[in-house]
Write an enzyme that holds these catalytic residues in place. Structure first.
Site, mmCIF file in Angstrom:
data_model
loop_
_atom_site.group_PDB
_atom_site.id
_atom_site.type_symbol
_atom_site.label_atom_id
_atom_site.label_comp_id
_atom_site.label_asym_id
_atom_site.label_seq_id
_atom_site.Cartn_x
_atom_site.Cartn_y
_atom_site.Cartn_z
ATOM 1 N N GLU A 101 -57.655 21.847 -32.875
ATOM 2 C CA GLU A 101 -57.243 23.135 -33.420
ATOM 3 C C GLU A 101 -56.824 22.982 -34.888
ATOM 4 O OE1 GLU A 101 -55.849 25.243 -29.319
ATOM 5 O OE2 GLU A 101 -54.301 24.364 -30.553
ATOM 6 N N CYS A 103 -53.476 23.912 -41.782
ATOM 7 C CA CYS A 103 -52.865 22.806 -41.052
ATOM 8 C C CYS A 103 -53.972 22.081 -40.285
ATOM 9 C CB CYS A 103 -51.810 23.400 -40.111
ATOM 10 S SG CYS A 103 -50.984 22.168 -39.112
ATOM 11 N N CYS A 138 -52.467 13.208 -28.728
ATOM 12 C CA CYS A 138 -51.557 12.335 -29.475
ATOM 13 C C CYS A 138 -50.899 11.355 -28.514
ATOM 14 C CB CYS A 138 -50.494 13.168 -30.188
ATOM 15 S SG CYS A 138 -49.390 12.168 -31.224
ATOM 16 N N CYS A 156 -43.960 13.030 -28.000
ATOM 17 C CA CYS A 156 -42.693 13.719 -28.264
ATOM 18 C C CYS A 156 -42.500 14.763 -27.166
ATOM 19 C CB CYS A 156 -42.708 14.392 -29.640
ATOM 20 S SG CYS A 156 -42.990 13.211 -30.967
ATOM 21 N N CYS A 164 -43.401 18.630 -27.477
ATOM 22 C CA CYS A 164 -44.653 18.964 -28.167
ATOM 23 C C CYS A 164 -45.823 19.112 -27.193
ATOM 24 C CB CYS A 164 -44.965 17.869 -29.189
ATOM 25 S SG CYS A 164 -46.598 18.025 -29.911
ATOM 26 N N GLU A 206 -50.859 12.256 -34.603
ATOM 27 C CA GLU A 206 -49.956 11.598 -35.563
ATOM 28 C C GLU A 206 -50.852 11.043 -36.677
ATOM 29 O OE1 GLU A 206 -46.611 10.310 -36.415
ATOM 30 O OE2 GLU A 206 -47.929 9.635 -38.004
ATOM 31 N N SER A 216 -47.948 14.212 -42.763
ATOM 32 C CA SER A 216 -46.704 14.184 -41.985
ATOM 33 C C SER A 216 -46.735 13.005 -41.006
ATOM 34 C CB SER A 216 -46.638 15.505 -41.212
ATOM 35 O OG SER A 216 -45.604 15.470 -40.287
ATOM 36 N N LEU A 218 -37.817 14.237 -38.467
ATOM 37 C CA LEU A 218 -36.578 13.544 -38.080
ATOM 38 C C LEU A 218 -36.085 14.083 -36.730
ATOM 39 C CD1 LEU A 218 -34.512 11.467 -39.004
ATOM 40 C CD2 LEU A 218 -33.323 13.283 -40.235
ATOM 41 N N CYS A 252 -45.845 25.349 -35.044
ATOM 42 C CA CYS A 252 -45.558 23.930 -35.021
ATOM 43 C C CYS A 252 -45.235 23.426 -33.613
ATOM 44 C CB CYS A 252 -44.339 23.739 -35.921
ATOM 45 S SG CYS A 252 -44.195 22.125 -36.549
HETATM 46 S S1 SF4 Z 1 -44.878 16.106 -32.544
HETATM 47 FE FE1 SF4 Z 1 -46.614 15.167 -33.657
HETATM 48 S S2 SF4 Z 1 -46.351 12.941 -33.274
HETATM 49 FE FE2 SF4 Z 1 -45.105 13.993 -31.718
HETATM 50 S S3 SF4 Z 1 -46.473 14.174 -29.921
HETATM 51 FE FE3 SF4 Z 1 -46.661 16.074 -31.136
HETATM 52 S S4 SF4 Z 1 -48.449 15.722 -32.453
HETATM 53 FE FE4 SF4 Z 1 -47.768 13.714 -31.703
#
Ligand code: SF4
Length: 331
Positions: free
Chosen positions: A80, A93, A100, A104, A107, A148, A179, A203, A320
């Site tokens: 995307e 973006c 990924c 996280c 996410c 990432e 990023s 962070l 985000c």
């Molecule tokens: S916030 Fe970024 S680094 Fe973390 S799992 Fe999602 S895409 Fe990956």
């Protein structure tokens, strides 16, 4: 391109012309490349393929005009890309991986796991697609979509260089932001290599226990490792870092968190973006407006600038942390 066309017996400048046709002019067919000799065009048609990625779907946010592009890759996987028009700028973006590995907890992309890295061409192609649809010129590019970026370091840097190249998109390096969730060796490498692109670091917490619970990467490199790497980068590059801080209700949004964040960020030449969370993962919520204001007020008097960034496009899951594609593997 120069090396490759030379290996075909063509002069090197043909490589530059080819690069320009693809990345500057956005040609989607070799026959459009009118200044290339016919024998080279027919050789390209027989041996190469353009259009390895295609737009599968575009969803436009009713609320803010943000558009989410579902891009189909050559192997049937999807990523995307998001177009965010604002009053003074138009940001794209870009995704750098399918899924990924960093996992996280808040996410949506992290929940997919890592399916594969994108090539530099697949990354830059996202911009070609969006540029053709956008009603206004693109002013800013951020590598903050799926994946990432520093986990796919070489291809991301190569793509950023292509976007920046005078024969390509000619997009200013200081308008391209990469990023990372905090891959310390790659932050140091980025500093050592002297890239002029901007750097943003997620962070998202002010103490190691909280950060490790929401971002497993913190178990490998904790906040103190991260701060040292950021100091190393700002000293080497003389550039400011942006710390991204996704604000999660009752997890990292107390006044004590703000005070700890202030102590961390005061050690680095930086600015801080506070991003109220867009709800995607179970167990996480956006704080109330009152808690958000209280947090930001507690940061007043810091040595660094603070902005609140309200992610756009949350009605189409384009904000985000919301990018994920359920359609993987469809043909
Ligand atoms: S916030 Fe970024 S680094 Fe973390 S799992 Fe999602 S895409 Fe990956």
């Amino acid at each position: 391109m120069e090396k490759w066309v030379t290996s075909l017996g063509e002069p090197a400048f043909r490589g530059r012309q080819l690069f320009q046709w693809i990345w500057e002019k956005g040609a989607r067919d070799f026959s459009e490349m009118t200044n290339l000799p016919k024998p080279l065009i027919s050789q390209l048609e027989k041996t190469c393929e353009l259009n390895l990625t295609t737009i599968h779907q575009i969803q436009k946010s009713e609320l803010q005009g943000t558009s989410k592009f579902l891009i189909r890759l050559g192997d049937g996987k999807f990523v995307e890309t998001v177009l965010i028009p604002e009053e003074k700028r138009v940001t794209v973006c870009l995704s750098s991986q399918v899924g990924c590995a960093l996992d996280c907890d808040f996410c949506a992309t992290g929940k997919m796991g890592l399916l594969r890295n994108l090539t530099s061409g697949e990354i830059a192609d996202q911009l070609l697609h969006v540029r053709q649809v956008s009603e206004r010129p693109i002013t800013n590019i951020v590598f903050m979509g799926m994946g990432e970026p520093f986990h796919n370091y070489e291809q991301v840097i190569r793509a950023a260089n292509m976007l920046n190249d005078d024969l390509g998109f000619s997009h200013g390096a200081r308008k391209i932001t990469i990023s990372t969730s905090g891959l310390v060796p790659q932050i140091r490498r980025f500093a050592d290599e002297g890239h002029r692109f901007k750097l943003a670091v997620s962070l998202n917490a002010s103490d190691n226990d909280t950060r490790s619970s929401i971002m497993p990467v913190n178990k490998r490199w904790d906040i103190s490792d991260l701060v040292k790497a950021c100091q190393y980068y700002t000293k080497a590059s003389k550039n400011m870092i942006t710390f991204e801080y996704v604000l999660l209700d009752n997890i990292n949004d107390s006044i004590q968190d703000a005070k700890r964040l202030q102590m961390i960020a005061n050690q680095v030449f930086c600015k801080v973006n506070v991003i109220p969370y867009n709800e995607v993962a179970e167990g996480y919520a956006r704080p109330s407006k009152k808690r958000i204001s209280r947090f930001v007020e507690a940061l007043e008097g810091s040595q660094f600038p603070v902005t609140i960034r309200w992610s756009q496009g949350d009605d189409i899951d384009a904000a985000c942390g919301q990018l994920s594609t359920a359609a993987q593997g469809e043909s």
